[in-house]
Scaffold this motif. Sequence first.
Motif, PDB file in Angstrom:
ATOM      1  N   UNK A  56      -4.460 -29.827  71.180  1.00 24.58           N
ATOM      2  CA  UNK A  56      -3.584 -30.488  69.961  1.00 24.58           C
ATOM      3  C   UNK A  56      -2.122 -30.731  70.375  1.00 24.58           C
ATOM      4  N   UNK A  57      -1.973 -32.087  70.513  1.00 26.89           N
ATOM      5  CA  UNK A  57      -0.242 -32.655  70.071  1.00 26.89           C
ATOM      6  C   UNK A  57       0.229 -32.363  68.532  1.00 26.89           C
ATOM      7  N   UNK A  58       1.160 -31.729  68.281  1.00 23.81           N
ATOM      8  CA  UNK A  58       1.936 -32.340  66.739  1.00 23.81           C
ATOM      9  C   UNK A  58       3.578 -32.702  67.784  1.00 23.81           C
ATOM     10  N   UNK A  59       3.498 -34.246  67.304  1.00 23.44           N
ATOM     11  CA  UNK A  59       4.414 -35.126  67.422  1.00 23.44           C
ATOM     12  C   UNK A  59       5.199 -35.190  65.755  1.00 23.44           C
ATOM     13  N   UNK A  60       6.334 -35.605  65.838  1.00 26.53           N
ATOM     14  CA  UNK A  60       6.484 -35.547  64.611  1.00 26.53           C
ATOM     15  C   UNK A  60       9.048 -35.516  64.960  1.00 26.53           C
ATOM     16  N   UNK A  61       8.948 -35.590  63.422  1.00 24.82           N
ATOM     17  CA  UNK A  61      10.829 -36.098  64.223  1.00 24.82           C
ATOM     18  C   UNK A  61      12.030 -34.243  63.735  1.00 24.82           C
ATOM     19  N   UNK A  62      11.705 -33.522  65.146  1.00 27.38           N
ATOM     20  CA  UNK A  62      11.940 -32.061  65.469  1.00 27.38           C
ATOM     21  C   UNK A  62      13.884 -31.922  64.793  1.00 27.38           C
ATOM     22  N   UNK A  63      14.495 -33.495  64.734  1.00 29.51           N
ATOM     23  CA  UNK A  63      15.585 -32.769  64.785  1.00 29.51           C
ATOM     24  C   UNK A  63      16.240 -34.125  64.299  1.00 29.51           C
ATOM     25  N   UNK A  64      15.758 -34.967  63.528  1.00 29.74           N
ATOM     26  CA  UNK A  64      16.736 -36.058  62.855  1.00 29.74           C
ATOM     27  C   UNK A  64      16.495 -35.703  61.211  1.00 29.74           C
ATOM     28  N   UNK A  65      16.542 -37.166  60.231  1.00 33.08           N
ATOM     29  CA  UNK A  65      16.343 -37.125  59.001  1.00 33.08           C
ATOM     30  C   UNK A  65      15.131 -36.331  58.342  1.00 33.08           C
ATOM     31  N   UNK A  66      13.769 -36.558  59.270  1.00 38.87           N
ATOM     32  CA  UNK A  66      12.600 -36.346  58.327  1.00 38.87           C
ATOM     33  C   UNK A  66      12.303 -34.886  59.269  1.00 38.87           C
ATOM     34  N   UNK A  67      13.076 -33.779  59.721  1.00 37.91           N
ATOM     35  CA  UNK A  67      12.930 -32.716  60.400  1.00 37.91           C
ATOM     36  C   UNK A  67      12.355 -31.798  58.560  1.00 37.91           C
ATOM     37  N   UNK A  68      12.998 -31.585  58.019  1.00 38.85           N
ATOM     38  CA  UNK A  68      12.643 -30.720  56.646  1.00 38.85           C
ATOM     39  C   UNK A  68      11.160 -30.821  56.293  1.00 38.85           C
ATOM     40  N   UNK A  69      10.941 -32.316  56.337  1.00 39.73           N
ATOM     41  CA  UNK A  69       9.946 -32.742  55.325  1.00 39.73           C
ATOM     42  C   UNK A  69       8.144 -32.898  57.242  1.00 39.73           C
ATOM     43  N   UNK A  70       8.514 -32.683  57.884  1.00 41.44           N
ATOM     44  CA  UNK A  70       7.020 -32.969  59.012  1.00 41.44           C
ATOM     45  C   UNK A  70       8.032 -31.397  59.692  1.00 41.44           C
ATOM     46  N   UNK A  71       8.562 -32.369  61.345  1.00 46.25           N
ATOM     47  CA  UNK A  71       9.364 -31.186  61.843  1.00 46.25           C
ATOM     48  C   UNK A  71       8.634 -29.783  62.608  1.00 46.25           C
ATOM     49  N   UNK A  72       9.872 -28.250  62.424  1.00 47.90           N
ATOM     50  CA  UNK A  72       8.226 -27.215  62.535  1.00 47.90           C
ATOM     51  C   UNK A  72       8.070 -27.087  61.955  1.00 47.90           C
ATOM     52  N   UNK A  73       7.779 -27.198  60.812  1.00 45.01           N
ATOM     53  CA  UNK A  73       7.677 -26.888  59.249  1.00 45.01           C
ATOM     54  C   UNK A  73       5.670 -27.232  59.638  1.00 45.01           C
ATOM     55  N   UNK A  74       5.116 -28.441  59.690  1.00 43.25           N
ATOM     56  CA  UNK A  74       4.002 -28.881  60.687  1.00 43.25           C
ATOM     57  C   UNK A  74       3.648 -27.919  61.317  1.00 43.25           C
ATOM     58  N   UNK A  75       4.468 -27.859  62.619  1.00 43.45           N
ATOM     59  CA  UNK A  75       3.333 -26.908  63.660  1.00 43.45           C
ATOM     60  C   UNK A  75       3.146 -25.896  62.892  1.00 43.45           C
ATOM     61  N   UNK A  76       3.916 -25.707  62.524  1.00 40.13           N
ATOM     62  CA  UNK A  76       3.794 -23.828  61.485  1.00 40.13           C
ATOM     63  C   UNK A  76       2.221 -24.369  61.472  1.00 40.13           C
ATOM     64  N   UNK A  77       2.284 -25.162  60.242  1.00 38.32           N
ATOM     65  CA  UNK A  77       0.800 -25.693  59.348  1.00 38.32           C
ATOM     66  C   UNK A  77      -0.323 -25.502  60.240  1.00 38.32           C
ATOM     67  N   UNK A  78      -0.073 -26.838  61.386  1.00 38.74           N
ATOM     68  CA  UNK A  78      -1.220 -26.236  62.917  1.00 38.74           C
ATOM     69  C   UNK A  78      -1.701 -25.386  63.688  1.00 38.74           C
ATOM     70  N   UNK A 117       1.441 -18.939  54.972  1.00 36.81           N
ATOM     71  CA  UNK A 117       2.448 -19.630  56.200  1.00 36.81           C
ATOM     72  C   UNK A 117       4.073 -19.384  56.108  1.00 36.81           C
ATOM     73  N   UNK A 118       4.253 -18.973  54.377  1.00 36.04           N
ATOM     74  CA  UNK A 118       5.721 -18.816  54.456  1.00 36.04           C
ATOM     75  C   UNK A 118       6.701 -18.147  55.522  1.00 36.04           C
ATOM     76  N   UNK A 119       6.151 -17.304  56.003  1.00 39.29           N
ATOM     77  CA  UNK A 119       6.585 -16.050  56.600  1.00 39.29           C
ATOM     78  C   UNK A 119       7.034 -16.883  57.755  1.00 39.29           C
ATOM     79  N   UNK A 120       6.690 -18.049  58.445  1.00 38.41           N
ATOM     80  CA  UNK A 120       6.945 -18.596  59.630  1.00 38.41           C
ATOM     81  C   UNK A 120       7.758 -19.948  60.110  1.00 38.41           C
ATOM     82  N   UNK A 121       7.705 -20.431  58.021  1.00 42.00           N
ATOM     83  CA  UNK A 121       8.398 -21.639  57.652  1.00 42.00           C
ATOM     84  C   UNK A 121       9.790 -21.549  58.004  1.00 42.00           C
ATOM     85  N   UNK A 122       9.882 -23.198  59.018  1.00 40.65           N
ATOM     86  CA  UNK A 122      11.826 -22.579  59.437  1.00 40.65           C
ATOM     87  C   UNK A 122      12.124 -22.471  57.931  1.00 40.65           C
ATOM     88  N   UNK A 123      13.663 -21.357  57.432  1.00 42.63           N
ATOM     89  CA  UNK A 123      14.515 -21.653  56.615  1.00 42.63           C
ATOM     90  C   UNK A 123      14.142 -20.743  55.250  1.00 42.63           C
TER      91      UNK A 123
END
Length: 418
Positions: free
Chosen positions: A41-63, A303-309
């Motif tokens: 499974x490849x999770x691809x999104x904005x890891x560093x820009x203006x959509x980071x908080x709405x997708x980014x590492x948090x999406x990978x945590x949920x996957x 998921x909360x224990x692993x969500x960024x920030x």
Amino acid sequence: MTTAFDRRSLIRGAALAPLVAALPAGAGRGARAQSGQTIRIGVMNDQSGLYRDITGPGSTVCVRQAVQEFAGQRGIAVEVMEADHQNKPDVGSTIVRQWIDRDGVDVIVDVPTSSVALAVAGICREKNKIFLCSGAATSDLTGAQCSPNTVHWTYDTWMLARSTGGAMVRAGGDTWFFITADYAFGHALERDTANFVRQAGGRVLGQVRTPFPGTTDFSSFLLQAQASRAKVIGLANAGGDTINCIKQAGEFGLTRRGVKLAGLLVFISDVHALGLQTAQGVVLTETFYWDLNDRTRAFTRRVLPNMPGGLRPGMAQAGCYSAVLHYLKTVADMGVAQAKADGAATVARMKAMPTDDDAFGPGSIRADGRKLHPAYLFEVKKPEESSGPWDYYKLLQTVPPEEAFRPLAEGGCALVRS
């Protein structure tokens, strides 16, 4: 069965330098070595820009949560990779082609930024792989550019326009000016909302397109909107753009003068960044809210224990969990080998199976690839109405699945015509 998780680095593309990591789950290294029996499974999104908080590492945590809950229990070997597409279609396309051709990735997940998502949908169709879109919004993914290999999971511009835009017009906001992010998502959101405004008897007095990405100063655009004397300024943007627009509109005193701001795509992380003092009264639409019911709260606790920030999951991130969980149920139903061999056949099986999970509850997938579930119209609470951290929304309306999204016959999807 105990599932062991570890990390190993994958080769980075020299030209792109995406952040890529693997998260195996299942029967250990011996099983992972059998590439024909491993789902990738490849999770691809904005890891560093203006959509980071709405997708980014948090999406990978949920996957990863979906993988842990289902694949680990069933003994299905799964690897999860992640990459930053930088909101650029060429970067995203190159990553996906490398993932499929070099790394044997079976399914691409998330992909905010509609221009990137449309490119990825084309590649997955060409390669007969699967695209589970959560972060992108353009309704064209289930319309003119629908694909037998794509499922559009969480929300889309038609739904947002109907819910938020329709509510604003019914409340008296019959003249609009749009501030629109200048790419596929912004154009589609403006188009769909403007159609609903006109159908309701309202008027669009003007619009301005803002460069994407990279706009931080919206003052000139807000002044144009103010000069139009529109009752509603429609923000056809998302993430950092929406946050900056709302903040700067407040600094200019637009809302104190009676102008309404329609945040056409607002996430809970945006409200958190703005604070209730600034965001109070904003009307918005989401398909997931962490505090909606017992099931959404249970999912959030996991998921909360692993969500960024310490961020609460938003609807795009929850959509990644829900989509991958249903995909893995389908893999278990079909068998790993068959599911890996034919992406379109796997999507067809996903459509035939009802969906159900803690994030969205029961639902279904239509012939055009549109995932159906309720949509919720919320109003952001006043500070004194909030009872604790992240208690931000009060529910105004629930739109049932069959009404929330564009009617099947109106999208122009070739899969439906055939």
